[in-house]
Motif scaffolding. Structure first.
Motif, short mmCIF file in Angstrom:
data_model
loop_
_atom_site.label_atom_id
_atom_site.label_comp_id
_atom_site.label_asym_id
_atom_site.label_seq_id
_atom_site.Cartn_x
_atom_site.Cartn_y
_atom_site.Cartn_z
N LYS A 27 -3.60 7.48 -7.25
CA LYS A 27 -2.70 7.48 -6.10
C LYS A 27 -3.21 8.39 -4.99
N ASP A 28 -3.87 9.47 -5.37
CA ASP A 28 -4.30 10.46 -4.38
C ASP A 28 -5.41 9.96 -3.47
N ILE A 29 -6.14 8.93 -3.85
CA ILE A 29 -7.24 8.45 -3.01
C ILE A 29 -6.84 7.26 -2.14
N VAL A 30 -5.60 6.80 -2.28
CA VAL A 30 -5.11 5.67 -1.48
C VAL A 30 -4.38 6.21 -0.25
N ASP A 31 -4.85 5.82 0.92
CA ASP A 31 -4.28 6.32 2.17
C ASP A 31 -3.07 5.51 2.64
N GLU A 32 -3.11 4.20 2.44
CA GLU A 32 -2.02 3.34 2.88
C GLU A 32 -1.78 2.23 1.87
N VAL A 33 -0.51 1.89 1.67
CA VAL A 33 -0.14 0.73 0.84
C VAL A 33 0.72 -0.19 1.69
N HIS A 34 0.25 -1.40 1.89
CA HIS A 34 0.99 -2.41 2.65
C HIS A 34 1.41 -3.51 1.69
N THR A 35 2.71 -3.57 1.44
CA THR A 35 3.23 -4.52 0.46
C THR A 35 4.72 -4.71 0.70
N ASN A 36 5.36 -5.53 -0.12
CA ASN A 36 6.79 -5.77 0.01
C ASN A 36 7.57 -4.55 -0.49
N PRO A 37 8.46 -3.98 0.33
CA PRO A 37 9.22 -2.80 -0.09
C PRO A 37 10.17 -3.11 -1.24
N ALA A 38 10.25 -2.21 -2.20
CA ALA A 38 11.17 -2.37 -3.33
C ALA A 38 11.75 -1.02 -3.70
N GLU A 39 13.05 -0.99 -3.98
CA GLU A 39 13.69 0.24 -4.42
C GLU A 39 14.84 -0.10 -5.36
N TRP A 40 15.16 0.87 -6.20
CA TRP A 40 16.18 0.66 -7.23
C TRP A 40 17.57 0.98 -6.70
N ASN A 41 18.52 0.11 -7.01
CA ASN A 41 19.95 0.34 -6.83
C ASN A 41 20.57 0.20 -8.20
N SER A 42 20.78 1.34 -8.87
CA SER A 42 21.16 1.34 -10.29
C SER A 42 20.06 0.65 -11.08
N ASN A 43 20.36 -0.43 -11.79
CA ASN A 43 19.33 -1.13 -12.57
C ASN A 43 18.87 -2.43 -11.91
N LEU A 44 19.10 -2.56 -10.60
CA LEU A 44 18.62 -3.73 -9.86
C LEU A 44 17.51 -3.30 -8.90
N LEU A 45 16.35 -3.92 -9.05
CA LEU A 45 15.25 -3.65 -8.14
C LEU A 45 15.41 -4.54 -6.91
N LEU A 46 15.68 -3.92 -5.77
CA LEU A 46 15.91 -4.65 -4.53
C LEU A 46 14.58 -4.85 -3.81
N LEU A 47 14.31 -6.09 -3.41
CA LEU A 47 13.02 -6.44 -2.83
C LEU A 47 13.21 -7.01 -1.42
N LYS A 48 12.35 -6.56 -0.50
CA LYS A 48 12.37 -7.09 0.86
C LYS A 48 10.99 -7.65 1.21
N ARG A 49 10.95 -8.53 2.19
CA ARG A 49 9.66 -8.99 2.72
C ARG A 49 8.95 -7.83 3.42
N TYR A 50 7.64 -7.83 3.32
CA TYR A 50 6.84 -6.84 4.06
C TYR A 50 7.08 -7.00 5.57
N THR A 51 7.05 -8.24 6.03
CA THR A 51 7.31 -8.54 7.43
C THR A 51 7.65 -10.02 7.52
N THR A 52 7.82 -10.53 8.73
CA THR A 52 7.97 -11.97 8.94
C THR A 52 6.78 -12.43 9.76
N ASN A 53 5.92 -13.21 9.15
CA ASN A 53 4.70 -13.69 9.78
C ASN A 53 5.01 -14.97 10.56
N GLU A 54 4.96 -14.86 11.87
CA GLU A 54 5.27 -16.02 12.72
C GLU A 54 4.05 -16.54 13.46
#
Length: 227
Positions: free
Chosen positions: A111-138
């Protein structure tokens, strides 16, 4: 500075995190079908809802994810990067999600050698992993609706970057490779879709195919000597 951009699934790790995580559902994973009309991100959202219903915990997911291994030679490549980290910028561009990637970067102690991570954001709400799109590619017709990796590479390639090395395997890695310059290097994993597509497409950059990521080390060192 050298910019190295890594895909994650089947590139950094020898497997697909989104597929591997289905193991937490046991026999019930066979009943989950992908509906292409809704897109992959929505598909994963539904999987995480199913996981919550089945009582899957974050610890259960961590245990399954840790069964994945680094691809062959990737440990050697990362050590080479660590040894010259002051001259290298490391970026991950992945259609996985931020939580999966964070778990595995910590697990593999890189982890210490990675400067940036570009991916779909995910975070926990209790025991549900909430996932969002990284962006909307138009704008890009080559890439999926949630991510154009060419845009990620372009935004990461600051003025001090002398060369770009792109390491990937999948169809969604083709767009950034097509846009690389003559002095850049594309490193497709042999036997995977990016490598096969590059056999049929003319690109400006050099192409170095690999089945063992240690092969990339020599080319990285040449870039470092030039920069």
């Amino acid at each position: 500075m050298i910019l190295i951009v890594f895909d994650f699934d089947h590139t950094v790790v020898d497997g697909n995190t989104d597929v591997k995580i289905l193991d937490v559902l046991g026999d019930k994973k066979d009943s989950i079908k992908y509906e292409s009309s809704t897109g992959w991100t929505e598909h994963m959202r539904q999987i995480f809802v199913q996981c919550e219903k089945q009582g899957v915990t974050p610890a259960d997911m961590i245990s399954v994810l840790k069964e994945l291994a680094l691809t062959k030679g990737m440990r050697i490549l990362f050590q080479t990067i660590r040894d010259s980290k002051d001259k290298i910028k490391v970026v991950i561009a992945s259609d996985s999600n931020s939580w999966f990637i964070d778990v595995l970067l910590s697990h593999f102690e890189i982890k210490d050698i990675v400067d940036e991570v570009h991916t779909n954001p995910a975070e926990w709400n209790s025991n549900l992993l909430l996932l969002k799109r990284y962006t909307t590619n138009e704008n890009c017709t080559r890439c999926p609706i949630n991510m154009c990796k060419s845009e990620i590479v372009s935004n990461s390639a600051t003025d001090d970057i002398s060369a770009i090395i792109y390491v990937g395997d999948g169809s969604n890695d083709l767009c950034p490779v097509i846009n690389l310059r003559e002095k850049d290097i594309a490193c497709p994993r042999e036997g995977y879709s990016l490598s096969k597509k590059l056999d049929k497409v003319k690109v400006k950059c050099s192409v170095v195919k690999w089945s063992d990521a240690a092969r990339i080390v020599d080319y990285l060192n040449k870039c470092l000597n030039i920069s």
